[in-house]
Scaffold this active site. Structure first.
Site, PDB file in Angstrom:
ATOM      1  N   HIS A   1      84.746  25.447 -23.527  1.00  0.00           N
ATOM      2  CA  HIS A   1      85.602  24.290 -23.268  1.00  0.00           C
ATOM      3  C   HIS A   1      86.984  24.708 -22.777  1.00  0.00           C
ATOM      4  CE1 HIS A   1      87.630  25.067 -27.067  1.00  0.00           C
ATOM      5  NE2 HIS A   1      86.453  25.040 -27.681  1.00  0.00           N
ATOM      6  N   HIS A   2      87.268  25.998 -22.740  1.00  0.00           N
ATOM      7  CA  HIS A   2      88.483  26.569 -22.152  1.00  0.00           C
ATOM      8  C   HIS A   2      89.759  25.938 -22.722  1.00  0.00           C
ATOM      9  CE1 HIS A   2      85.474  28.146 -19.467  1.00  0.00           C
ATOM     10  NE2 HIS A   2      85.170  26.924 -19.076  1.00  0.00           N
ATOM     11  N   CYS A   3      89.719  25.618 -23.998  1.00  0.00           N
ATOM     12  CA  CYS A   3      90.859  24.995 -24.685  1.00  0.00           C
ATOM     13  C   CYS A   3      91.285  23.694 -23.995  1.00  0.00           C
ATOM     14  CB  CYS A   3      92.037  25.964 -24.801  1.00  0.00           C
ATOM     15  SG  CYS A   3      91.639  27.418 -25.780  1.00  0.00           S
ATOM     16  N   ALA A   4      90.327  23.006 -23.418  1.00  0.00           N
ATOM     17  CA  ALA A   4      90.590  21.752 -22.711  1.00  0.00           C
ATOM     18  C   ALA A   4      89.579  20.691 -23.147  1.00  0.00           C
ATOM     19  CB  ALA A   4      90.534  21.983 -21.207  1.00  0.00           C
ATOM     20  N   MET A   5      89.393  20.568 -24.442  1.00  0.00           N
ATOM     21  CA  MET A   5      88.391  19.640 -24.954  1.00  0.00           C
ATOM     22  C   MET A   5      88.612  18.192 -24.517  1.00  0.00           C
ATOM     23  SD  MET A   5      87.805  21.357 -28.653  1.00  0.00           S
ATOM     24  CE  MET A   5      86.113  20.982 -29.061  1.00  0.00           C
TER      25      MET A   5
END
Length: 156
Positions: free
Chosen positions: A108-112
């Site tokens: 999620h690349h710290c972009a939830m």
């Protein structure tokens, strides 16, 4: 960071001192300086133009793959290709690519909140830089259709 440590209790120091543990990242500071010098010598335009061209090439190649969805298709964006493949989780795609020497990130690349907005749990993310080549993009796109035929555990 710590005022006192005993077997009975630990007392943390006051703010801001309790956040100053360890030695400063001197090597990181030196490397950052070298990186800034390199980018300044090459020039931002000389870096951005080939990255943008490579992203355009990668996006055009990706559009040809059945079941592939590109996430984030703004015209003027960083040289990052985020994608999903129908019926296979990104955590299953990444190890397949990795086994063939193609490095991508999956998650999620710290972009939830963004993932929730576009309706996916995660993406596969390929990042392109000045040193990447069309041959590397071709390798990525050659392997993506194969990923649908092999499944790996998300633990891999």
């Amino acid at each position: 960071m710590i005022r006192e440590v005993t077997f009975r209790k630990t007392t943390y120091n006051e703010f801001p001192y309790k956040f100053e543990a360890g030695a400063p990242n001197i090597a990181g500071a030196i490397a950052l300086g070298a990186a800034i010098e390199h980018v300044s010598a090459v020039g931002l335009d000389a870096i951005a133009a080939p990255e943008h061209a490579l992203l355009a090439y990668a996006s055009a190649q990706a559009a040809r793959i059945a079941g592939l969805r590109m996430i984030g298709t703004a015209a003027d964006k960083a040289s990052i290709l985020s994608l999903t493949l129908a019926a296979i989780h990104p955590h299953d795609v990444r190890p397949i690519l990795d086994q063939h020497g193609v490095a991508v990130r999956a998650g999620h690349h710290c972009a939830m909140p963004v993932m929730e907005r576009v309706g996916v749990p995660a993406t596969v993310r390929a990042s392109f830089a000045l040193y990447n080549t069309r041959e590397e993009v071709d390798a990525l796109h050659c392997l993506l259709p194969r990923a649908r035929h092999r499944r790996y555990s998300a633990d891999v």
